[in-house]
Design an enzyme around this catalytic site. Sequence first.
Site, PDB file in Angstrom:
ATOM      1  N   ASP A  68       0.854  -1.192   0.000  1.00  0.00           N
ATOM      2  CA  ASP A  68       0.000   0.000   0.000  1.00  0.00           C
ATOM      3  C   ASP A  68       0.888   1.239   0.000  1.00  0.00           C
ATOM      4  O   ASP A  68       1.576   1.517   0.977  1.00  0.00           O
ATOM      5  CB  ASP A  68      -0.870  -0.052   1.262  1.00  0.00           C
ATOM      6  CG  ASP A  68      -1.742   1.171   1.393  1.00  0.00           C
ATOM      7  OD1 ASP A  68      -2.135   1.726   0.350  1.00  0.00           O
ATOM      8  OD2 ASP A  68      -2.032   1.572   2.539  1.00  0.00           O
ATOM      9  N   CYS A 114      -8.147  12.511  -1.291  1.00  0.00           N
ATOM     10  CA  CYS A 114      -6.722  12.653  -1.575  1.00  0.00           C
ATOM     11  C   CYS A 114      -6.339  14.092  -1.927  1.00  0.00           C
ATOM     12  O   CYS A 114      -6.994  14.718  -2.748  1.00  0.00           O
ATOM     13  CB  CYS A 114      -6.398  11.730  -2.746  1.00  0.00           C
ATOM     14  SG  CYS A 114      -4.714  11.844  -3.262  1.00  0.00           S
ATOM     15  N   TYR A 171     -15.197   9.197   6.960  1.00  0.00           N
ATOM     16  CA  TYR A 171     -14.282   8.624   5.970  1.00  0.00           C
ATOM     17  C   TYR A 171     -13.017   9.473   5.952  1.00  0.00           C
ATOM     18  O   TYR A 171     -13.089  10.668   5.669  1.00  0.00           O
ATOM     19  CB  TYR A 171     -14.974   8.625   4.599  1.00  0.00           C
ATOM     20  CG  TYR A 171     -14.128   8.080   3.466  1.00  0.00           C
ATOM     21  CD1 TYR A 171     -13.373   6.920   3.627  1.00  0.00           C
ATOM     22  CD2 TYR A 171     -14.094   8.718   2.224  1.00  0.00           C
ATOM     23  CE1 TYR A 171     -12.608   6.418   2.585  1.00  0.00           C
ATOM     24  CE2 TYR A 171     -13.337   8.217   1.174  1.00  0.00           C
ATOM     25  CZ  TYR A 171     -12.592   7.070   1.362  1.00  0.00           C
ATOM     26  OH  TYR A 171     -11.830   6.569   0.342  1.00  0.00           O
ATOM     27  N   GLY A 213      -3.521   9.107   4.507  1.00  0.00           N
ATOM     28  CA  GLY A 213      -2.471  10.124   4.628  1.00  0.00           C
ATOM     29  C   GLY A 213      -2.924  11.313   5.449  1.00  0.00           C
ATOM     30  O   GLY A 213      -2.284  12.362   5.431  1.00  0.00           O
ATOM     31  N   ARG A 227       2.971   4.765   4.364  1.00  0.00           N
ATOM     32  CA  ARG A 227       2.451   4.715   3.003  1.00  0.00           C
ATOM     33  C   ARG A 227       3.087   5.787   2.115  1.00  0.00           C
ATOM     34  O   ARG A 227       3.082   5.695   0.899  1.00  0.00           O
ATOM     35  CB  ARG A 227       0.940   4.948   3.122  1.00  0.00           C
ATOM     36  CG  ARG A 227       0.169   4.799   1.886  1.00  0.00           C
ATOM     37  CD  ARG A 227      -1.314   4.859   2.175  1.00  0.00           C
ATOM     38  NE  ARG A 227      -2.029   4.434   0.999  1.00  0.00           N
ATOM     39  CZ  ARG A 227      -2.388   5.273   0.047  1.00  0.00           C
ATOM     40  NH1 ARG A 227      -2.144   6.555   0.142  1.00  0.00           N
ATOM     41  NH2 ARG A 227      -3.010   4.802  -1.029  1.00  0.00           N
ATOM     42  N   GLU A 273     -25.746  18.732 -21.879  1.00  0.00           N
ATOM     43  CA  GLU A 273     -26.773  18.039 -22.654  1.00  0.00           C
ATOM     44  C   GLU A 273     -27.107  16.680 -22.025  1.00  0.00           C
ATOM     45  O   GLU A 273     -28.243  16.201 -22.112  1.00  0.00           O
ATOM     46  CB  GLU A 273     -26.222  17.828 -24.073  1.00  0.00           C
ATOM     47  CG  GLU A 273     -27.162  17.188 -25.065  1.00  0.00           C
ATOM     48  CD  GLU A 273     -26.419  16.856 -26.363  1.00  0.00           C
ATOM     49  OE1 GLU A 273     -26.835  17.355 -27.412  1.00  0.00           O
ATOM     50  OE2 GLU A 273     -25.426  16.086 -26.330  1.00  0.00           O
TER      51      GLU A 273
HETATM   52  P1  IMP Z   1     -11.879   6.777  -3.417  1.00  0.00           P
HETATM   53  O1  IMP Z   1     -12.497   5.479  -3.805  1.00  0.00           O
HETATM   54  O2  IMP Z   1     -12.020   7.833  -4.475  1.00  0.00           O
HETATM   55  O3  IMP Z   1     -12.367   7.266  -2.090  1.00  0.00           O
HETATM   56  O4  IMP Z   1     -10.311   6.530  -3.305  1.00  0.00           O
HETATM   57  C1  IMP Z   1      -9.753   5.549  -2.466  1.00  0.00           C
HETATM   58  C2  IMP Z   1      -8.247   5.498  -2.708  1.00  0.00           C
HETATM   59  O5  IMP Z   1      -7.622   6.729  -2.315  1.00  0.00           O
HETATM   60  C3  IMP Z   1      -7.520   4.460  -1.895  1.00  0.00           C
HETATM   61  O6  IMP Z   1      -7.636   3.154  -2.403  1.00  0.00           O
HETATM   62  C4  IMP Z   1      -6.084   4.964  -1.950  1.00  0.00           C
HETATM   63  O7  IMP Z   1      -5.416   4.604  -3.132  1.00  0.00           O
HETATM   64  C5  IMP Z   1      -6.263   6.466  -1.963  1.00  0.00           C
HETATM   65  N1  IMP Z   1      -6.036   7.069  -0.633  1.00  0.00           N
HETATM   66  C6  IMP Z   1      -6.394   6.608   0.580  1.00  0.00           C
HETATM   67  N2  IMP Z   1      -6.050   7.486   1.559  1.00  0.00           N
HETATM   68  C7  IMP Z   1      -5.461   8.510   0.933  1.00  0.00           C
HETATM   69  C8  IMP Z   1      -4.875   9.732   1.390  1.00  0.00           C
HETATM   70  O8  IMP Z   1      -4.897  10.081   2.573  1.00  0.00           O
HETATM   71  N3  IMP Z   1      -4.317  10.517   0.421  1.00  0.00           N
HETATM   72  C9  IMP Z   1      -4.283  10.167  -0.884  1.00  0.00           C
HETATM   73  N4  IMP Z   1      -4.858   9.070  -1.363  1.00  0.00           N
HETATM   74  C10 IMP Z   1      -5.423   8.239  -0.459  1.00  0.00           C
END
Ligand code: IMP
Length: 497
Positions: A261, A319, A405, A409, A418, A485
């Site tokens: 990860d 993110c 949620y 990071g 990570r 559209e």
């Molecule tokens: P989502 O499905 O758009 O919410 O994205 C989930 C993904 O975001 C995860 O599988 C990770 O790859 C990524 N992710 C998780 N935590 C963080 C973070 O704190 N910063 C940046 N990316 C993250």
Amino acid sequence: MAVYLNDVSRTFGEYLLIPGLTTKQCVPTNVSLKTSLVKHNVGDKSSIELNIPFVSAIMQSVSGPELAIELARNGGLSFIFGSQPIESQAEMVRRVKKFKAGFVTSDSNLTPENTLADVIDLVNKTEHSTIGITDDGTPNGKLLGLVTSRDYRIEKDDPSTKVKEFMTPFAKLIVGEVGITLKEANQIIWDHKLNTLPIIDKDQNLAYFVFRKDYDSHRENPNEISGADKKLLVGAGINTRDYTERVPALVEAGVDVLCIDSSDGYSEWQYETLQWIKKEYGDKVKVGAGNVVDRDGFLYLVKAGADFIKVGIGGGSICITREQKGIGRGQATALIDVAQARDEYKEQTGIYVPICSDGGLVHDYHMVLALAMGADFLMMGRYFARFDESPTKKLRIGNNFVKEYWGEGSNRAQNWQRYDMGGSASLKFEEGVDSYVPYAGKMKDNLNLTLGKIKATMCSCGAIAIPALQKNAKITLVSSTSIVEGGAHDVILKEQN
Ligand code: IMP
């Protein structure tokens, strides 16, 4: 310097699918969403196949044992989050592997010496009203009694009363023994008008509870993914720091597949981690790696021995990597590039390495687009965080229910491994946020709707299997005016009046 002048970072919302010929065979009931999880020779089957192309994100707020069980029962797979001590992660894996439909493993118990105040605290924390009382307070300790909400009155009883004074003691309990079938357990529940039947082993240790309410809710799950031993499949996240200890503990716990990860996986640390795992375990332990956003990253990790590659930097809903570090690539562009590299690699070597599109999938149609662009399966965080089964509590804000949620990071998760570059302490800045997502109810209901839409779109594209969609899909770019559209326009919507 290489400037990618012709490379525009595009994302899913900028594309649409053009329908292909829908033959009479193309009906949703004929669609198979089966997909490969790990690399295999062309013509062979992958040793791990998913029945739906979904995996849950390696995140504290998403992939705990409860979600892992429900997702595996519905055909997908969870990667239990790695940002926790090795032993607690291994315990979560064990809980998934121990799962037997209708048999519930208790997550927390108390001892006879605890007090009513402890009972109330635990009920508030877990929202479960039945508490096993064991000699050492552990979920699998020797069963000494049971406490349910009928054993005390919050307003009247003294909070310092010891549990042993109001629990139903073991001598008065009706119990079942390990090995009992669900049908037999339900018969005992019925005959004795019980709400809960504790199941114990030959040494009186608590193994499971069978609840009366689960009697009706025991459902068929035709998509369930399990191994030859009938145990559900589960994955786990690892990092490039403590893998020499974490991997053996997870393997011992029965994990089926691992995934390194990291937000940026194109690194020598990932190379070393993959090589160590393959040297120690050969092909017995499957491990994915990532994340990458171009062919160079893909080929590097495949060379190191990765069994699948995860694609995506900066697209996740929580993110802020792109804002913080200025690295990343539009998810659609990244996926199309890596899928091409995967296909060329397949032509050259005869080996198929599945790719996973990770992060940034917002609408259900984005999922079909990602599959059409070449993804073999999809990793989602926000999507799963909204469900009852995610590890966070449902909260009420105003008139709406939400679930929490947070990014791995974020300061809240503190999953610095990570992001760090070989352990430099100075790199601890946030790359994720702490947020709420709208509560969406049970996973199964949501999956039924989402998968129904995916199947319907595939039929419109003339594909009844994912490989056919990847091969034949026709994709077009949309302009900003055509996006307008595409929604309801130039009408007065009734519900807004
Ligand atoms: P989502 O499905 O758009 O919410 O994205 C989930 C993904 O975001 C995860 O599988 C990770 O790859 C990524 N992710 C998780 N935590 C963080 C973070 O704190 N910063 C940046 N990316 C993250």
